[in-house]
Motif scaffolding. Structure first.
Motif, PDB file in Angstrom:
ATOM      1  N   GLY A 132       1.662   6.840  -6.573  1.00  0.00           N
ATOM      2  CA  GLY A 132       0.613   7.796  -6.903  1.00  0.00           C
ATOM      3  C   GLY A 132       1.078   9.231  -6.728  1.00  0.00           C
ATOM      4  N   ALA A 133       1.827   9.497  -5.648  1.00  0.00           N
ATOM      5  CA  ALA A 133       2.313  10.856  -5.409  1.00  0.00           C
ATOM      6  C   ALA A 133       3.300  11.283  -6.495  1.00  0.00           C
ATOM      7  CB  ALA A 133       2.970  10.934  -4.029  1.00  0.00           C
ATOM      8  N   VAL A 134       4.204  10.380  -6.883  1.00  0.00           N
ATOM      9  CA  VAL A 134       5.199  10.729  -7.905  1.00  0.00           C
ATOM     10  C   VAL A 134       4.532  10.929  -9.255  1.00  0.00           C
ATOM     11  CG1 VAL A 134       7.237   9.914  -9.157  1.00  0.00           C
ATOM     12  CG2 VAL A 134       7.064   9.572  -6.683  1.00  0.00           C
ATOM     13  N   PHE A 135       3.641  10.021  -9.630  1.00  0.00           N
ATOM     14  CA  PHE A 135       2.965  10.145 -10.923  1.00  0.00           C
ATOM     15  C   PHE A 135       2.134  11.433 -10.987  1.00  0.00           C
ATOM     16  CE2 PHE A 135       3.472   5.434 -11.457  1.00  0.00           C
ATOM     17  CZ  PHE A 135       4.186   5.503 -12.635  1.00  0.00           C
ATOM     18  N   ARG A 136       1.453  11.754  -9.911  1.00  0.00           N
ATOM     19  CA  ARG A 136       0.631  12.970  -9.923  1.00  0.00           C
ATOM     20  C   ARG A 136       1.504  14.213 -10.042  1.00  0.00           C
ATOM     21  NH1 ARG A 136      -1.964  16.647  -6.329  1.00  0.00           N
ATOM     22  NH2 ARG A 136      -4.042  17.218  -7.098  1.00  0.00           N
ATOM     23  N   VAL A 140       0.837  -1.205   0.000  1.00  0.00           N
ATOM     24  CA  VAL A 140       0.000   0.000   0.000  1.00  0.00           C
ATOM     25  C   VAL A 140       0.869   1.250   0.000  1.00  0.00           C
ATOM     26  CG1 VAL A 140      -1.701   1.328   1.304  1.00  0.00           C
ATOM     27  CG2 VAL A 140      -1.954  -1.151   1.078  1.00  0.00           C
ATOM     28  N   LEU A 141       1.929   1.253   0.800  1.00  0.00           N
ATOM     29  CA  LEU A 141       2.834   2.408   0.824  1.00  0.00           C
ATOM     30  C   LEU A 141       3.528   2.589  -0.520  1.00  0.00           C
ATOM     31  CD1 LEU A 141       4.466   2.005   4.371  1.00  0.00           C
ATOM     32  CD2 LEU A 141       2.674   3.610   3.664  1.00  0.00           C
ATOM     33  N   TYR A 142       3.848   1.499  -1.176  1.00  0.00           N
ATOM     34  CA  TYR A 142       4.468   1.586  -2.502  1.00  0.00           C
ATOM     35  C   TYR A 142       3.498   2.201  -3.506  1.00  0.00           C
ATOM     36  CZ  TYR A 142       7.368   0.088  -6.455  1.00  0.00           C
ATOM     37  OH  TYR A 142       8.156   0.057  -7.584  1.00  0.00           O
ATOM     38  N   LEU A 143       2.217   1.856  -3.396  1.00  0.00           N
ATOM     39  CA  LEU A 143       1.211   2.459  -4.272  1.00  0.00           C
ATOM     40  C   LEU A 143       1.039   3.944  -3.976  1.00  0.00           C
ATOM     41  CD1 LEU A 143      -1.607  -0.267  -4.334  1.00  0.00           C
ATOM     42  CD2 LEU A 143       0.154   0.154  -6.044  1.00  0.00           C
ATOM     43  N   ASP A 149      -6.547   8.993  -9.435  1.00  0.00           N
ATOM     44  CA  ASP A 149      -6.150   8.510 -10.754  1.00  0.00           C
ATOM     45  C   ASP A 149      -4.724   7.973 -10.728  1.00  0.00           C
ATOM     46  OD1 ASP A 149      -8.578   9.217 -11.918  1.00  0.00           O
ATOM     47  OD2 ASP A 149      -7.903  11.258 -12.311  1.00  0.00           O
ATOM     48  N   ALA A 150      -3.822   8.708 -10.086  1.00  0.00           N
ATOM     49  CA  ALA A 150      -2.433   8.279 -10.013  1.00  0.00           C
ATOM     50  C   ALA A 150      -2.295   7.011  -9.173  1.00  0.00           C
ATOM     51  CB  ALA A 150      -1.574   9.397  -9.420  1.00  0.00           C
ATOM     52  N   PHE A 151      -3.034   6.945  -8.059  1.00  0.00           N
ATOM     53  CA  PHE A 151      -2.985   5.759  -7.193  1.00  0.00           C
ATOM     54  C   PHE A 151      -3.550   4.542  -7.932  1.00  0.00           C
ATOM     55  CE2 PHE A 151      -4.465   2.977  -3.802  1.00  0.00           C
ATOM     56  CZ  PHE A 151      -3.401   3.009  -2.911  1.00  0.00           C
ATOM     57  N   PHE A 152      -4.662   4.739  -8.624  1.00  0.00           N
ATOM     58  CA  PHE A 152      -5.282   3.645  -9.371  1.00  0.00           C
ATOM     59  C   PHE A 152      -4.388   3.213 -10.539  1.00  0.00           C
ATOM     60  CE2 PHE A 152      -8.351   1.849 -12.431  1.00  0.00           C
ATOM     61  CZ  PHE A 152      -8.955   0.913 -11.616  1.00  0.00           C
ATOM     62  N   PHE A 153      -3.749   4.176 -11.195  1.00  0.00           N
ATOM     63  CA  PHE A 153      -2.827   3.839 -12.269  1.00  0.00           C
ATOM     64  C   PHE A 153      -1.654   3.013 -11.742  1.00  0.00           C
ATOM     65  CE2 PHE A 153       1.101   4.967 -14.535  1.00  0.00           C
ATOM     66  CZ  PHE A 153       0.810   4.430 -15.784  1.00  0.00           C
ATOM     67  N   SER A 154      -1.144   3.364 -10.568  1.00  0.00           N
ATOM     68  CA  SER A 154      -0.054   2.597  -9.963  1.00  0.00           C
ATOM     69  C   SER A 154      -0.482   1.149  -9.709  1.00  0.00           C
ATOM     70  CB  SER A 154       0.386   3.252  -8.651  1.00  0.00           C
ATOM     71  OG  SER A 154       0.808   4.579  -8.869  1.00  0.00           O
ATOM     72  N   CYS A 179       7.807   5.215 -14.744  1.00  0.00           N
ATOM     73  CA  CYS A 179       6.888   4.076 -14.852  1.00  0.00           C
ATOM     74  C   CYS A 179       7.645   2.778 -15.115  1.00  0.00           C
ATOM     75  CB  CYS A 179       5.871   4.348 -15.963  1.00  0.00           C
ATOM     76  SG  CYS A 179       4.613   3.058 -16.142  1.00  0.00           S
ATOM     77  N   ILE A 180       8.719   2.860 -15.907  1.00  0.00           N
ATOM     78  CA  ILE A 180       9.499   1.651 -16.218  1.00  0.00           C
ATOM     79  C   ILE A 180      10.105   1.060 -14.949  1.00  0.00           C
ATOM     80  CG2 ILE A 180      11.531   0.799 -17.433  1.00  0.00           C
ATOM     81  CD1 ILE A 180      10.946   2.876 -19.616  1.00  0.00           C
TER      82      ILE A 180
END
Length: 329
Positions: free
Chosen positions: A21-25, A14-17, A94-99, A122-123
């Motif tokens: 999510g924070a980085v992607f956003r 969960v913490l990894y997600l 959205d970012a969390f769900f994408f992760s 993402c890679i």
């Protein structure tokens, strides 16, 4: 994996997600509200087209009216572009769900990183997240498998003390155990999706199955067309995905083990042996049939030759032989 290790791994997951999510956003919000360069090129071409092809439009328009018409059309197109970009803006959900879709390899494709740093991140995020998700889902599958094995042991004990056969009791208890899980992870979520996403039951059940098998076409995605106030629903969808993937992986592993069992292998060996004997018998029958057809054709040719007499070349050979005999005499 014991219970304590499973809880620690789940919290780390969960913490990894959350971190992803924070980085992607952060990386993707930098282009929020901006019109992509490709869209700007299209807008400029569209503007030039309107300016160069005034003859294609009503001639009765005065210059001021024409300018107003062009500005209105151009503005509507520009608003549609900004509206699409606004709809694609990355919220934290959205970012969390994408992760989650990245590490579980579902990959709906409804949202994806557009910036170079986002794609680069993402890679590496998937490189470490996919193994972590695999270990977690395997642990969840083992948890459900342990429950199933307890059912199996109880079945053996009940069968030894009762009149029912062990196989019959195992089938009854296994079905009794699996049906609640299928209802919980497939049928019940389908009903929720029908109510909140306004899908038909087939569409909702289709989405549930496609998601839990990680096929993830992306033609249906839950949690997009609902309000931001329904965070409980959105988080429930993600929890359903995690535990549903573990449960369905247990079922698929169970099916694979059944297909590799000794009983199934014995049936497969028997079927293969019967097919081999059937092929040999078929080949033998074909050889006999070909032999009969050959004999029939030979007899038919022989009867035809007898009715027509010897062929001409045989008559010529006989005449030459008789003439040579007379010369010698």
């Amino acid at each position: 994996m014991n219970k304590r290790q499973g809880i620690i791994l789940f919290v780390a997951f969960v913490l990894y997600l959350v971190m992803g999510g924070a980085v992607f956003r952060t990386l993707e919000s930098s282009i929020h509200g901006q019109v992509p360069e490709s869209q700007l090129v299209i807008l400029n071409h569209f503007k030039d087209f309107l300016m160069e092809n005034e003859s294609l439009f009503p001639n009765e328009l005065e210059p001021e009216e024409w300018h107003q018409y062009m500005t209105t059309v151009y503005g509507l197109y520009m608003d549609s572009v900004h509206e699409n970009e606004t709809r694609r803006a990355w919220t934290f959900y959205d970012a969390f769900f994408f992760s989650l879709t990245v590490v579980t390899t579902i990959g709906y494709g409804n949202i994806s990183p557009l910036t170079s740093p986002g794609r680069f991140f993402c890679i590496f995020y998937a490189l470490f997240g996919i193994p972590m998700a695999g270990i977690l889902l395997a642990g969840i599958g083992d948890f459900f498998s342990a429950k199933l094995m307890k059912v199996h042991e109880r079945t053996k004990t009940t069968a030894q003390g009762g009149s029912r056969s062990p196989r019959f009791a195992l089938v009854i208890n296994t079905v009794t155990y699996l049906i609640p899980g299928l209802v919980l992870f497939l049928f019940l979520p389908a009903g929720v999706f029908m109510a909140l996403e306004e899908w038909t039951f087939l569409e909702a059940f289709y989405y549930a199955f496609i998601t839990l098998t990680t096929i993830g076409f992306g033609d249906y995605v839950a949690g997009i067309n609902v309000g931001d106030y329904q965070w409980a629903y959105k988080m429930g969808v993600m929890c359903w995905i995690v535990f549903g993937l573990g449960y369905l992986s247990m079922i698929l592993n169970f099916i694979a083990k059944v297909m590799k069992s000794k009983h199934v292998k014995k049936i497969e060996k028997t079927v293969t042996k019967n097919l081999k004997y059937t092929q040999l018998a078929f080949n033998k029958e074909m050889v006999g049939l070909m032999r009969q057809m050959t004999e029939f054709y030979s007899n038919k040719v022989k009867m035809k030759q007898d009715s027509l007499g010897p062929p001409p070349f045989l008559l010529i050979i006989l005449q030459i032989g008789r003439a040579s005999c007379r010369e010698r005499v």
